[in-house]
Design a protein around this motif. Structure first.
Motif, PDB file in Angstrom:
ATOM      1  N   PHE A 119      31.555  29.163  55.856  1.00  0.00           N
ATOM      2  CA  PHE A 119      32.163  30.479  55.620  1.00  0.00           C
ATOM      3  C   PHE A 119      31.237  31.201  54.639  1.00  0.00           C
ATOM      4  O   PHE A 119      30.534  32.131  54.989  1.00  0.00           O
ATOM      5  CB  PHE A 119      33.566  30.287  55.046  1.00  0.00           C
ATOM      6  N   VAL A 120      31.214  30.726  53.410  1.00  0.00           N
ATOM      7  CA  VAL A 120      30.227  31.118  52.400  1.00  0.00           C
ATOM      8  C   VAL A 120      30.059  29.910  51.487  1.00  0.00           C
ATOM      9  O   VAL A 120      31.029  29.446  50.885  1.00  0.00           O
ATOM     10  CB  VAL A 120      30.690  32.338  51.574  1.00  0.00           C
ATOM     11  N   ALA A 121      28.830  29.404  51.391  1.00  0.00           N
ATOM     12  CA  ALA A 121      28.605  28.166  50.634  1.00  0.00           C
ATOM     13  C   ALA A 121      28.363  28.417  49.153  1.00  0.00           C
ATOM     14  O   ALA A 121      28.007  27.489  48.428  1.00  0.00           O
ATOM     15  CB  ALA A 121      27.440  27.390  51.235  1.00  0.00           C
ATOM     16  N   GLY A 122      28.562  29.652  48.700  1.00  0.00           N
ATOM     17  CA  GLY A 122      28.403  29.947  47.276  1.00  0.00           C
ATOM     18  C   GLY A 122      27.617  31.220  47.060  1.00  0.00           C
ATOM     19  O   GLY A 122      27.373  31.984  47.993  1.00  0.00           O
ATOM     20  N   ALA A 123      27.231  31.439  45.818  1.00  0.00           N
ATOM     21  CA  ALA A 123      26.432  32.602  45.467  1.00  0.00           C
ATOM     22  C   ALA A 123      24.953  32.226  45.514  1.00  0.00           C
ATOM     23  O   ALA A 123      24.589  31.051  45.439  1.00  0.00           O
ATOM     24  CB  ALA A 123      26.798  33.102  44.079  1.00  0.00           C
ATOM     25  N   ASP A 124      24.111  33.234  45.646  1.00  0.00           N
ATOM     26  CA  ASP A 124      22.667  33.028  45.649  1.00  0.00           C
ATOM     27  C   ASP A 124      22.200  32.873  44.200  1.00  0.00           C
ATOM     28  O   ASP A 124      21.968  33.857  43.496  1.00  0.00           O
ATOM     29  CB  ASP A 124      21.977  34.216  46.326  1.00  0.00           C
ATOM     30  N   ILE A 125      22.081  31.628  43.753  1.00  0.00           N
ATOM     31  CA  ILE A 125      21.821  31.324  42.347  1.00  0.00           C
ATOM     32  C   ILE A 125      20.499  31.904  41.868  1.00  0.00           C
ATOM     33  O   ILE A 125      20.350  32.291  40.700  1.00  0.00           O
ATOM     34  CB  ILE A 125      21.853  29.797  42.126  1.00  0.00           C
ATOM     35  N   SER A 126      19.532  31.998  42.767  1.00  0.00           N
ATOM     36  CA  SER A 126      18.207  32.475  42.369  1.00  0.00           C
ATOM     37  C   SER A 126      18.244  33.891  41.813  1.00  0.00           C
ATOM     38  O   SER A 126      17.362  34.284  41.048  1.00  0.00           O
ATOM     39  CB  SER A 126      17.242  32.414  43.559  1.00  0.00           C
ATOM     40  N   GLU A 127      19.268  34.644  42.176  1.00  0.00           N
ATOM     41  CA  GLU A 127      19.342  36.034  41.726  1.00  0.00           C
ATOM     42  C   GLU A 127      19.760  36.167  40.260  1.00  0.00           C
ATOM     43  O   GLU A 127      19.469  37.164  39.626  1.00  0.00           O
ATOM     44  CB  GLU A 127      20.315  36.831  42.605  1.00  0.00           C
ATOM     45  N   PHE A 128      20.467  35.171  39.739  1.00  0.00           N
ATOM     46  CA  PHE A 128      20.973  35.328  38.368  1.00  0.00           C
ATOM     47  C   PHE A 128      20.583  34.171  37.430  1.00  0.00           C
ATOM     48  O   PHE A 128      21.115  34.057  36.337  1.00  0.00           O
ATOM     49  CB  PHE A 128      22.495  35.512  38.365  1.00  0.00           C
ATOM     50  N   GLN A 129      19.650  33.359  37.846  1.00  0.00           N
ATOM     51  CA  GLN A 129      19.304  32.181  37.047  1.00  0.00           C
ATOM     52  C   GLN A 129      18.751  32.534  35.667  1.00  0.00           C
ATOM     53  O   GLN A 129      18.849  31.728  34.723  1.00  0.00           O
ATOM     54  CB  GLN A 129      18.307  31.307  37.801  1.00  0.00           C
ATOM     55  N   ASN A 130      18.190  33.727  35.508  1.00  0.00           N
ATOM     56  CA  ASN A 130      17.601  34.108  34.220  1.00  0.00           C
ATOM     57  C   ASN A 130      18.420  35.169  33.484  1.00  0.00           C
ATOM     58  O   ASN A 130      17.938  35.790  32.534  1.00  0.00           O
ATOM     59  CB  ASN A 130      16.174  34.623  34.437  1.00  0.00           C
ATOM     60  N   TYR A 131      19.667  35.373  33.900  1.00  0.00           N
ATOM     61  CA  TYR A 131      20.512  36.392  33.262  1.00  0.00           C
ATOM     62  C   TYR A 131      20.883  35.984  31.841  1.00  0.00           C
ATOM     63  O   TYR A 131      21.069  34.801  31.537  1.00  0.00           O
ATOM     64  CB  TYR A 131      21.791  36.595  34.078  1.00  0.00           C
ATOM     65  N   ASN A 132      21.052  36.985  30.980  1.00  0.00           N
ATOM     66  CA  ASN A 132      21.554  36.742  29.630  1.00  0.00           C
ATOM     67  C   ASN A 132      23.055  37.023  29.583  1.00  0.00           C
ATOM     68  O   ASN A 132      23.680  37.299  30.613  1.00  0.00           O
ATOM     69  CB  ASN A 132      20.799  37.580  28.594  1.00  0.00           C
ATOM     70  N   LEU A 133      23.631  36.982  28.380  1.00  0.00           N
ATOM     71  CA  LEU A 133      25.085  37.137  28.225  1.00  0.00           C
ATOM     72  C   LEU A 133      25.587  38.449  28.835  1.00  0.00           C
ATOM     73  O   LEU A 133      26.534  38.459  29.636  1.00  0.00           O
ATOM     74  CB  LEU A 133      25.452  37.063  26.742  1.00  0.00           C
ATOM     75  N   ASP A 134      24.979  39.557  28.470  1.00  0.00           N
ATOM     76  CA  ASP A 134      25.436  40.856  28.955  1.00  0.00           C
ATOM     77  C   ASP A 134      25.274  40.995  30.459  1.00  0.00           C
ATOM     78  O   ASP A 134      26.141  41.549  31.150  1.00  0.00           O
ATOM     79  CB  ASP A 134      24.687  41.981  28.237  1.00  0.00           C
ATOM     80  N   GLU A 135      24.163  40.489  30.972  1.00  0.00           N
ATOM     81  CA  GLU A 135      23.930  40.571  32.415  1.00  0.00           C
ATOM     82  C   GLU A 135      24.924  39.705  33.178  1.00  0.00           C
ATOM     83  O   GLU A 135      25.392  40.071  34.264  1.00  0.00           O
ATOM     84  CB  GLU A 135      22.500  40.143  32.725  1.00  0.00           C
ATOM     85  N   GLY A 136      25.268  38.548  32.609  1.00  0.00           N
ATOM     86  CA  GLY A 136      26.246  37.676  33.247  1.00  0.00           C
ATOM     87  C   GLY A 136      27.623  38.317  33.301  1.00  0.00           C
ATOM     88  O   GLY A 136      28.314  38.249  34.325  1.00  0.00           O
ATOM     89  N   LYS A 137      28.026  38.952  32.206  1.00  0.00           N
ATOM     90  CA  LYS A 137      29.321  39.633  32.182  1.00  0.00           C
ATOM     91  C   LYS A 137      29.353  40.778  33.189  1.00  0.00           C
ATOM     92  O   LYS A 137      30.357  40.977  33.879  1.00  0.00           O
ATOM     93  CB  LYS A 137      29.610  40.157  30.774  1.00  0.00           C
ATOM     94  N   GLN A 138      28.259  41.513  33.286  1.00  0.00           N
ATOM     95  CA  GLN A 138      28.212  42.634  34.218  1.00  0.00           C
ATOM     96  C   GLN A 138      28.255  42.159  35.663  1.00  0.00           C
ATOM     97  O   GLN A 138      28.869  42.790  36.523  1.00  0.00           O
ATOM     98  CB  GLN A 138      26.954  43.478  33.988  1.00  0.00           C
ATOM     99  N   LEU A 139      27.598  41.021  35.915  1.00  0.00           N
ATOM    100  CA  LEU A 139      27.624  40.430  37.258  1.00  0.00           C
ATOM    101  C   LEU A 139      29.052  40.140  37.696  1.00  0.00           C
ATOM    102  O   LEU A 139      29.470  40.489  38.805  1.00  0.00           O
ATOM    103  CB  LEU A 139      26.794  39.141  37.269  1.00  0.00           C
ATOM    104  N   ALA A 140      29.815  39.489  36.797  1.00  0.00           N
ATOM    105  CA  ALA A 140      31.203  39.154  37.113  1.00  0.00           C
ATOM    106  C   ALA A 140      32.057  40.414  37.244  1.00  0.00           C
ATOM    107  O   ALA A 140      32.874  40.525  38.168  1.00  0.00           O
ATOM    108  CB  ALA A 140      31.779  38.238  36.039  1.00  0.00           C
ATOM    109  N   LYS A 141      31.875  41.354  36.347  1.00  0.00           N
ATOM    110  CA  LYS A 141      32.670  42.586  36.359  1.00  0.00           C
ATOM    111  C   LYS A 141      32.450  43.380  37.646  1.00  0.00           C
ATOM    112  O   LYS A 141      33.406  43.830  38.298  1.00  0.00           O
ATOM    113  CB  LYS A 141      32.305  43.434  35.144  1.00  0.00           C
ATOM    114  N   ASP A 142      31.182  43.551  38.014  1.00  0.00           N
ATOM    115  CA  ASP A 142      30.878  44.319  39.229  1.00  0.00           C
ATOM    116  C   ASP A 142      31.443  43.634  40.468  1.00  0.00           C
ATOM    117  O   ASP A 142      32.025  44.287  41.344  1.00  0.00           O
ATOM    118  CB  ASP A 142      29.362  44.487  39.374  1.00  0.00           C
ATOM    119  N   GLY A 143      31.256  42.305  40.548  1.00  0.00           N
ATOM    120  CA  GLY A 143      31.750  41.584  41.711  1.00  0.00           C
ATOM    121  C   GLY A 143      33.260  41.650  41.827  1.00  0.00           C
ATOM    122  O   GLY A 143      33.807  41.884  42.915  1.00  0.00           O
TER     123      GLY A 143
END
Length: 260
Positions: free
Chosen positions: A62-86
């Motif tokens: 169905f969907v085996a997960g998120a594409d980890i390569s896109e966010f492997q180098n994210y920092n705190l703020d970028e991680g929060k924004q990723l979750a918020k936008d999604g």
């Protein structure tokens, strides 16, 4: 829109959305999420669409997960924004869709994939499906509403166990826990989803939208679900669908709802 990562078509009043990255087990990347956001939003305005079916391409996932390569180098703020936008643009949008949404889980539904399925109103799994939230193995937790929706569906204890262990569970176990509504052979997956959608298509669209709003309100701590139910119940009386439904009932015929 010219979709690159999705197959999107409307047939018999149902919008079919297929995540089309089988070579990546339909993993969610930014482009997939952006296209899902557009497809779901457009469906809300399309009077032809009376229900939505979301599935994955191929027989493995169905969907085996998120594409980890896109966010492997994210920092705190970028991680929060990723979750918020999604959450806001995709997962919450699906959960609050005025058109009923069914997930047809045709294989692995892991991480963001299970979160996507849980955002849908109804879940049907094929017998070969495996479901889980493995984020803690990456030093993460579910970020697209998974901690909240899993606990709502299977209870706090079961949610903790699934998240803590990161174990996958089989479709039948998911059925026992209430994580999915039905389990069917892979060959019958879309047939089962279509049978449910065929029933939904016959119901009053405005009433379905009100039901979504009322049920979801019960899980929103900022709202009083009973008050929302009263309000939405009252709103139904001001619709042509209500008049048609009552008239059809009294005339002993099937209602012909127009969604107004």
């Amino acid at each position: 829109m010219n979709y690159q990562q999705l197959l999107v078509e409307t047939n018999n009043n149902i919008l079919y959305i297929t995540i089309n990255r089988p070579q990546k087990l339909n993993a969610l990347n930014k482009e997939v999420l952006a296209e899902l956001s557009v497809a779901v939003a457009n469906a809300q305005e399309d009077q032809e669409v009376k229900g939505i079916l979301i599935t994955g391409a191929g027989e493995k996932a169905f969907v085996a997960g998120a594409d980890i390569s896109e966010f492997q180098n994210y920092n705190l703020d970028e991680g929060k924004q990723l979750a918020k936008d999604g959450q806001e643009k995709v997962f919450n949008a699906i959960e609050n869709s005025t058109k009923p949404v069914i997930a047809a889980i045709n294989g692995f539904a892991l991480g963001g994939g299970l979160e996507l399925a849980m955002a849908c109103h109804i879940r049907i799994a094929s017998e070969n499906a495996k479901l889980g939230l493995p984020e803690v193995t990456l030093g993460l937790i579910p970020g697209y509403g998974g901690t909240q929706r899993l606990a709502q569906l299977v209870g706090k204890g079961n949610a903790f166990e699934m998240i803590f262990t990161a174990d996958m569970i089989a479709a039948e176990k998911a059925l026992q826990l209430g994580l999915v509504n039905h389990v069917v052979p892979f060959a019958n997956l879309l047939e089962k989803a279509n049978k449910i959608l065929d029933k939904i298509k016959l119901r009053a669209p405005r009433a379905l939208a009100s039901a979504v709003k009322a049920v979801n309100a019960g899980f929103n701590p900022q709202l009083n679900g009973y008050e929302v139910e009263i309000d939405e119940f009252g709103r139904c009386f001001d619709t042509q669908d209500f008049k048609e439904g009552v008239t059809a009932f009294l005339e002993k015929r099937k209602a012909n709802f127009q969604g107004n």
